[in-house]
Design an enzyme around this catalytic site. Structure first.
Site, PDB file in Angstrom:
ATOM      1  N   HIS A   1       4.738 -43.044 -20.116  1.00  0.00           N
ATOM      2  CA  HIS A   1       3.735 -42.009 -19.845  1.00  0.00           C
ATOM      3  C   HIS A   1       4.082 -40.724 -20.589  1.00  0.00           C
ATOM      4  CE1 HIS A   1       0.800 -40.008 -16.964  1.00  0.00           C
ATOM      5  NE2 HIS A   1       1.431 -38.969 -17.511  1.00  0.00           N
ATOM      6  N   GLU A   2       5.361 -40.321 -20.538  1.00  0.00           N
ATOM      7  CA  GLU A   2       5.767 -39.071 -21.186  1.00  0.00           C
ATOM      8  C   GLU A   2       5.812 -39.201 -22.702  1.00  0.00           C
ATOM      9  OE1 GLU A   2       5.636 -36.541 -19.362  1.00  0.00           O
ATOM     10  OE2 GLU A   2       5.476 -37.798 -17.575  1.00  0.00           O
TER      11      GLU A   2
ATOM     12  N   CYS B   1      -1.377 -37.906 -13.417  1.00  0.00           N
ATOM     13  CA  CYS B   1      -0.936 -37.001 -14.484  1.00  0.00           C
ATOM     14  C   CYS B   1      -1.085 -35.566 -13.999  1.00  0.00           C
ATOM     15  CB  CYS B   1      -1.763 -37.219 -15.750  1.00  0.00           C
ATOM     16  SG  CYS B   1      -1.270 -36.143 -17.122  1.00  0.00           S
TER      17      CYS B   1
END
Length: 503
Positions: free
Chosen positions: A457-458, A415
């Site tokens: 993830h986003e 990240c």
């Protein structure tokens, strides 16, 4: 500096936000359920706004509470009498002035902007004109009105820093303040000075010029022109230090909020250490807004935090403008866009995301693809982009996962907001994502394998979740120095099994 009563303060905020959002009085009236006559009377000081109108207008104009606060100030003063204002002698009306030619230039020295606007005005009415209304408006954080409003309450725009100068055919002009607010000033340029008066008579033309200065701490990376008078030719020139490696783009927005790129290109040239961008158009339609935006690709490398301490992966990301873990914005749900009404804001945020992705790609090799969400660049809006290993760019506006496959896969993720570690994260092999197109259409897209992992993830970021919260209990991230998958794609199926056997 002028003193404003609470009624004038509310009117000023209403006009400002209506202008920023490009809404006519009729469009605003329709959005809040009032008549155009009501809005006109409020802005003219003939009608005291109601609490319902103030609340509705703040929401429709996405003013971040500015109109609500202005109304509360008005309400706290009691039932203040309306202050109707009729046009004074010589006040220009849309039907009596034509802009034959306008040249606007913006010069940036690395710390401050100096804007200069030259207009060739023609009086095609029947009365002499003796004054001209101008507005100086700034917005440090476009697309985040709450943050901008707070910024200007703490750091208001002042007349001293503006350092305004104005002239008419070379003669210095006086001015009178109409509205004095934290983020904008509105004033009448008077066609007079201590040596005489210079009315613009019917059938005559005159060159009007004015300049003002705003620091980079208060001026966002954008410049906008709204066409309020019939205009024959409009030109804009942006003059930046070449060492900042500036990139400029432009958007035209109509009164219906439909936004599209400039119809003709922005030209650029470099000379004597300056990068100059120029653009012009003929016969722009009334009420159109032309917005130029830019980013300085080299600026982030000159910020104070890019020092010898920026030798870790996270420090490098912080140095290029990526918000780091610990900032509350990363654990708050992002505000969705109202599309297509906020199409211009959405496009601006997506452009900022691509600029940040370009900077990140300059300091790290993303073999698995990469993504970035708006909160990671300090914008609390529901927008994210994903760049796949195959070179595809995916834009996500207001996304949410509505379905997941039953089979999961566990692989390492990184990240940008805590890039010194990598974490083993289980993710579904396939997800269905509901998202919104820029034109407001709802769509559902299915993503699989590595693309599903990148997108999930986003989407998590936009709901205030970091991948740490998705890791299995007892599993902790490992230092990036121990990770061996940098620059490689995620592996699935046969290739992954062979890699585990060492073949």
């Amino acid at each position: 500096m002028s003193e404003q009563g609470p009624t004038e303060a509310f009117i000023a905020e209403l006009k400002r936000w209506r202008d920023v959002r490009g809404l006519s009085q009729s469009a605003l009236a329709s959005a809040v359920g009032y008549t155009p006559s009501y809005v006109s009377k409020v802005e003219g000081g003939q009608q005291r706004p109601s609490a319902t109108f103030a609340e509705g207008a703040d929401k429709a104009l996405r003013a971040g509470g500015a109109l609500r606060r202005a109304f509360h100030e008005l309400d706290a003063q009691g039932r203040e009498a309306p202050t109707p204002r009729s046009p004074g002698a010589g006040e220009p009306h849309t039907s009596s002035l034509t802009v034959e030619h306008e040249d606007t230039s913006l010069h940036f020295d690395g710390r401050t902007y100096r804007a200069t606007q030259r207009r060739r005005l023609y009086n095609d009415g029947s009365d002499p004109i003796t004054r001209y209304l101008i507005r100086i408006s700034v917005d440090r954080y476009p697309g985040s009105p709450d943050r901008s409003n707070q910024h200007y309450r703490e750091h208001p725009l002042t007349w001293e820093e503006i350092n305004l100068s104005a002239s008419i055919d070379g003669e210095e002009m006086k001015w009178r303040v109409q509205h004095d607010r934290d983020a904008f000033k509105e004033l009448w340029l008077l066609f007079e000075n201590d040596h005489g008066r210079y009315p613009l008579y019917p059938g005559e033309s005159v060159w009007l010029e004015y300049s003002y200065t705003v620091g980079a701490d208060k001026w966002g990376t954008w410049f906008q022109r709204a066409v309020r008078l019939p205009t024959q030719r409009l030109g804009v020139r942006l003059d930046f230090p070449a060492e900042l490696d500036p990139v400029v783009w432009g958007t035209e927005t109509t009164m219906t909020a439909a936004a599209f790129p400039f119809r003709n290109p922005i030209r650029s040239s470099t000379e004597d250490g300056r990068r100059v961008f120029s653009w012009s158009t003929d016969e722009p339609p009334l009420h159109a807004r032309y917005r130029l935006e830019w980013t300085f690709r080299a600026q982030k490398t000159k910020e104070p935090n890019l020092t010898r301490t920026a030798d870790t992966a996270s420090a490098r990301m912080q140095a290029i403008g990526i918000v780091q873990e610990g900032d509350p914005i990363l654990t708050a749900a992002a505000f969705p866009f109202s599309l297509p009404d906020e199409a211009e804001d959405a496009r601006r945020v997506v452009a900022e995301l691509h600029s940040a992705a370009d900077r990140a790609a300059g300091v790290h090799n993303f073999g698995k693809g990469m993504g970035i969400a708006a909160p990671q660049i300090g914008i609390n809006r529901a927008a994210a982009i994903v760049r796949t290993p195959e070179g595809e760019a995916i834009t996500l506006l207001n996304p949410r996962i509505i379905e997941e496959s039953g089979d999961f896969d566990e692989q390492y993720e990184g990240c940008l907001s805590f890039f010194d570690v990598r974490g083993m994260v289980p993710r579904p092999m396939s997800i269905s994502v509901e998202h919104t197109d820029i034109d407001g259409q709802q769509r559902i897209t299915i993503f699989e394998r590595g693309h599903a992992r990148l997108v999930a993830h986003e989407v998590d970021h936009l709901h205030g979740l970091l991948y740490r919260s998705k890791m299995r209990p007892g599993i902790k991230p490992i230092p990036v120095s121990e990770y061996r998958g940098t620059g490689q794609t995620w592996q699935y199926g046969t290739a992954r099994e062979e890699n585990r056997r060492g073949t």
